[in-house]
Write an enzyme that holds these catalytic residues in place. Structure first.
Site: not given
Ligand code: ACO
Length: 331
Positions: A113, A258, A288
């Site tokens: 990520c 994020h 996500n």
């Protein structure tokens, strides 16, 4: 020393919208559970014809167009993904091939990520040192083909989406514009709280049918631990960046965290004392998308006019590794 500026941004998400209701057909979950715990209402998942390379190409073409540049002006490619189209080579060379950039270096980044921020740090250093003038930075992810979409994998499966975001980075002559700093961190002591065990070369002599049966080729997560680390590390590294630049949270015009989970982003926002309108979220629509969340959100924010010249943009990410980081950009 030259400064690194964002010259163009772009993104691509697959056409196929997967609702929470659709997920509840293949696993024991519900729209209420997913919305309450994650803020996600729907995500995009690839269809048969989509590839990571193809999505990265679409996002890159979009970013180049916004920069008013042709592909042959790109001097280097940096591509972040945890889900390459193939185990090797990385997706970077396939993107390079599609762009017709024979000979141009292509570096794949594997910090999950946080990949886009690690990539930004590398690209910024290359540009500032004069090694490359224009760098194409991409975050791309296909999570949907690698997750367990049964009840066994529901904690992970409901979170993730597919997509790609890209940025063209180059030098700017304008004063007071560009990347101010990047701050990166990692802590491998917690690698196993969010990982994929057996899509690996570490199982000797090879992955077995028992591994597959036990689902060890799927990613797993200790959700509560990940949550705790994420809501600590992201505010901490944003403050580290602000302090290094003699700035405070008051100076931040837009924070793009994020997009891990809306509850994580909300806690990061509160811990930094930022009002809602200064934090960008789109996880409700895309889920996500790992290395792609920041460049997708950035491209959307630009398209929506959320950033004006001179604004202070803060980016922060946290992910498997553990890895985390931040960047400050004077827009
Ligand atoms: N639908 C319905 N029930 C579920 C689901 C689901 N999709 N997933 C888990 N559950 C169940 C669990 O089995 C458990 O049931 P039990 O009480 O009978 O054992 C119950 O819900 C509660 O589970 P918890 O894990 O305690 O739920 P929690 O409130 O912690 O929420 C979540 C889980 C959303 C994963 C949370 O831990 C979290 O947000 N963690 C952060 C992880 C994250 O966001 N990761 C993103 C990827 S990493 C990154 O990008 C940084």
């Amino acid at each position: 020393m030259p400064t690194t500026a964002f010259l163009g941004t772009g993104f691509y998400v697959p056409e196929r919208v997967v609702s929470n209701q659709e997920l509840s057909l293949s696993m024991d979950t519900s729209d209420d559970w997913i919305v309450e715990r994650t803020g996600i209402k729907e995500r995009r998942w690839v269809s048969e014809d989509d590839t990571g390379t193809g999505m990265a190409l679409s996002a890159s073409v979009d970013a180049l167009e916004q920069a008013g540049m042709e592909a042959d002006q790109v001097d280097a490619i940096v591509l972040a993904t945890l889900s390459p189209d193939h185990f090797f080579p990385g997706t970077g060379v396939f993107l390079q091939r599609e762009l017709g950039l024979v000979g141009v270096p292509a570096l794949d980044i594997r910090t999950q990520c946080t990949g886009f921020l690690y990539g930004l740090s590398v690209a910024d250093a290359w540009i500032k040192s004069g090694q490359y003038r224009t760098v194409l930075l991409v975050g791309v992810e296909i999570q949907s083909t690698g997750i367990d979409v049964t009840t066994r994998g529901r904690d992970m499966a409901v979170l993730f989406g597919d997509g790609a975001g890209a940025a063209v980075l180059g030098t700017t002559e304008e004063e007071n514009r560009g990347v101010l700093s990047t701050h990166l961190h990692a802590d491998g002591r917690h690698a196993e709280i969010l990982w994929c065990d057996a899509a690996s070369s570490a199982r000797h002599p090879r992955i077995t049918a028992d591994d597959i049966k036990a689902g060890r080729h799927y990613p797993t997560m200790v959700g509560k631990e990940v949550f705790k680390h994420a809501v600590t590390r992201m505010p901490e590294v944003v403050r580290e960046a602000l302090s290094a630049n003699g700035l405070t949270t008051e100076d931040v015009d837009l924070l793009i965290p994020h997009q891990a989970n809306l509850r994580i982003s909300e806690m990061v926002r509160r811990r930094l004392g930022l009002p809602e309108e200064r934090v960008y979220n789109n996880i409700d629509r895309y889920g996500n998308t790992t290395a792609a969340t920041i460049p997708i959100a950035l491209a959307e924010a630009v398209d929506q006019g959320r950033l004006k010249q001179g604004d202070l943009l803060a980016l922060t990410a946290f992910g498997s590794g553990l890895t985390w980081g931040s960047a400050l950009v004077r827009w």
